[in-house]
Design a protein around this motif. Structure first.
Motif, PDB file in Angstrom:
ATOM      1  N   HIS A  53      13.924  19.802 -23.248  1.00  0.00           N
ATOM      2  CA  HIS A  53      13.687  20.434 -24.656  1.00  0.00           C
ATOM      3  C   HIS A  53      13.476  19.552 -25.880  1.00  0.00           C
ATOM      4  N   ALA A  54      14.022  19.082 -26.311  1.00  0.00           N
ATOM      5  CA  ALA A  54      14.250  18.022 -27.082  1.00  0.00           C
ATOM      6  C   ALA A  54      12.490  17.009 -27.167  1.00  0.00           C
ATOM      7  N   PHE A  55      12.778  16.558 -25.601  1.00  0.00           N
ATOM      8  CA  PHE A  55      10.704  16.176 -25.802  1.00  0.00           C
ATOM      9  C   PHE A  55      10.070  17.472 -26.013  1.00  0.00           C
ATOM     10  N   SER A  56       9.983  18.020 -25.721  1.00  0.00           N
ATOM     11  CA  SER A  56       9.328  18.738 -25.845  1.00  0.00           C
ATOM     12  C   SER A  56       8.584  19.512 -26.356  1.00  0.00           C
ATOM     13  N   ASP A  57      10.255  19.119 -27.521  1.00  0.00           N
ATOM     14  CA  ASP A  57       9.833  19.663 -28.928  1.00  0.00           C
ATOM     15  C   ASP A  57       8.725  18.652 -29.710  1.00  0.00           C
ATOM     16  N   GLY A  58       9.610  17.638 -29.582  1.00  0.00           N
ATOM     17  CA  GLY A  58       8.511  16.957 -30.211  1.00  0.00           C
ATOM     18  C   GLY A  58       7.372  16.605 -29.859  1.00  0.00           C
ATOM     19  N   ILE A  59       6.660  17.105 -28.670  1.00  0.00           N
ATOM     20  CA  ILE A  59       4.929  17.166 -28.015  1.00  0.00           C
ATOM     21  C   ILE A  59       4.618  17.762 -28.966  1.00  0.00           C
ATOM     22  N   ALA A  60       5.240  19.008 -29.137  1.00  0.00           N
ATOM     23  CA  ALA A  60       5.474  20.441 -29.817  1.00  0.00           C
ATOM     24  C   ALA A  60       5.042  20.296 -31.741  1.00  0.00           C
ATOM     25  N   ARG A  61       5.423  19.736 -31.870  1.00  0.00           N
ATOM     26  CA  ARG A  61       5.136  18.964 -33.119  1.00  0.00           C
ATOM     27  C   ARG A  61       4.181  18.358 -33.565  1.00  0.00           C
ATOM     28  N   ASN A  62       3.545  17.703 -32.419  1.00  0.00           N
ATOM     29  CA  ASN A  62       2.723  16.537 -32.508  1.00  0.00           C
ATOM     30  C   ASN A  62       1.862  17.014 -33.097  1.00  0.00           C
ATOM     31  N   GLN A  63       0.904  15.913 -34.260  1.00  0.00           N
ATOM     32  CA  GLN A  63      -0.425  16.336 -34.726  1.00  0.00           C
ATOM     33  C   GLN A  63      -2.004  15.811 -34.480  1.00  0.00           C
ATOM     34  N   SER A  64      -1.454  15.308 -33.791  1.00  0.00           N
ATOM     35  CA  SER A  64      -2.150  13.801 -33.574  1.00  0.00           C
ATOM     36  C   SER A  64      -2.809  13.953 -32.106  1.00  0.00           C
ATOM     37  N   ILE A  65      -2.246  14.276 -32.007  1.00  0.00           N
ATOM     38  CA  ILE A  65      -2.598  13.933 -30.024  1.00  0.00           C
ATOM     39  C   ILE A  65      -3.130  14.883 -29.396  1.00  0.00           C
ATOM     40  N   GLN A  66      -4.379  14.219 -28.630  1.00  0.00           N
ATOM     41  CA  GLN A  66      -6.009  14.961 -28.545  1.00  0.00           C
ATOM     42  C   GLN A  66      -6.233  15.108 -27.063  1.00  0.00           C
ATOM     43  N   LYS A  67      -5.156  14.357 -25.889  1.00  0.00           N
ATOM     44  CA  LYS A  67      -5.721  14.240 -25.107  1.00  0.00           C
ATOM     45  C   LYS A  67      -4.343  14.154 -23.871  1.00  0.00           C
ATOM     46  N   VAL A  68      -3.329  14.845 -23.344  1.00  0.00           N
ATOM     47  CA  VAL A  68      -2.451  14.777 -22.371  1.00  0.00           C
ATOM     48  C   VAL A  68      -3.120  14.320 -21.411  1.00  0.00           C
ATOM     49  N   VAL A  69      -2.046  13.377 -20.246  1.00  0.00           N
ATOM     50  CA  VAL A  69      -2.559  13.376 -19.054  1.00  0.00           C
ATOM     51  C   VAL A  69      -1.017  13.711 -18.523  1.00  0.00           C
ATOM     52  N   ILE A  70      -0.845  14.615 -17.159  1.00  0.00           N
ATOM     53  CA  ILE A  70       0.747  14.618 -16.516  1.00  0.00           C
ATOM     54  C   ILE A  70       0.350  14.350 -14.748  1.00  0.00           C
ATOM     55  N   ASP A  71       1.046  13.234 -14.621  1.00  0.00           N
ATOM     56  CA  ASP A  71       0.631  12.784 -13.229  1.00  0.00           C
ATOM     57  C   ASP A  71       2.523  12.695 -13.024  1.00  0.00           C
ATOM     58  N   ASN A  72       2.811  12.989 -11.356  1.00  0.00           N
ATOM     59  CA  ASN A  72       3.761  13.687 -10.557  1.00  0.00           C
ATOM     60  C   ASN A  72       5.030  14.010 -11.523  1.00  0.00           C
TER      61      ASN A  72
END
Length: 97
Positions: A48-67
């Protein structure tokens, strides 16, 4: 492109909560490459804390999810809905955990 590319592979002993904190604070991170997230690493509170950090980020333009398992992907997918700046999402495979 002068952006920062972050590549992560969570493992035993890694603190996903702290990683999420730093992802959320980053203003330079443009690409997040998540290669693996173990099911039992820190439990649901850490995820939950990890995904909250992703949600708060304002600079990520690309996400790659593997495995990443279906459960972990669902948590990340909820966070991605908050990224208005997201331009590209790449989903390579999962391990159906």
């Amino acid at each position: 492109n002068d952006g920062v590319h972050g590549e992560g592979r969570g493992g035993d002993g890694d603190d996903l909560g702290w990683l999420g904190y730093f992802i959320g604070k980053s203003v330079k991170l443009q690409c997040l490459d998540i290669q693996y997230l173990p099911e039992d690493d820190g439990g649901e509170q850490q995820m939950h804390a990890f995904s909250d950090g992703i949600a708060r980020n304002q600079s990520i333009q690309k996400v790659v999810i593997d495995n990443v398992s279906n459960n972990r992907f669902a948590a990340i997918a909820r966070a991605l809905g908050n990224l208005s700046q997201l331009e590209e999402l790449v989903f390579k495979r999962n391990f159906n955990g």
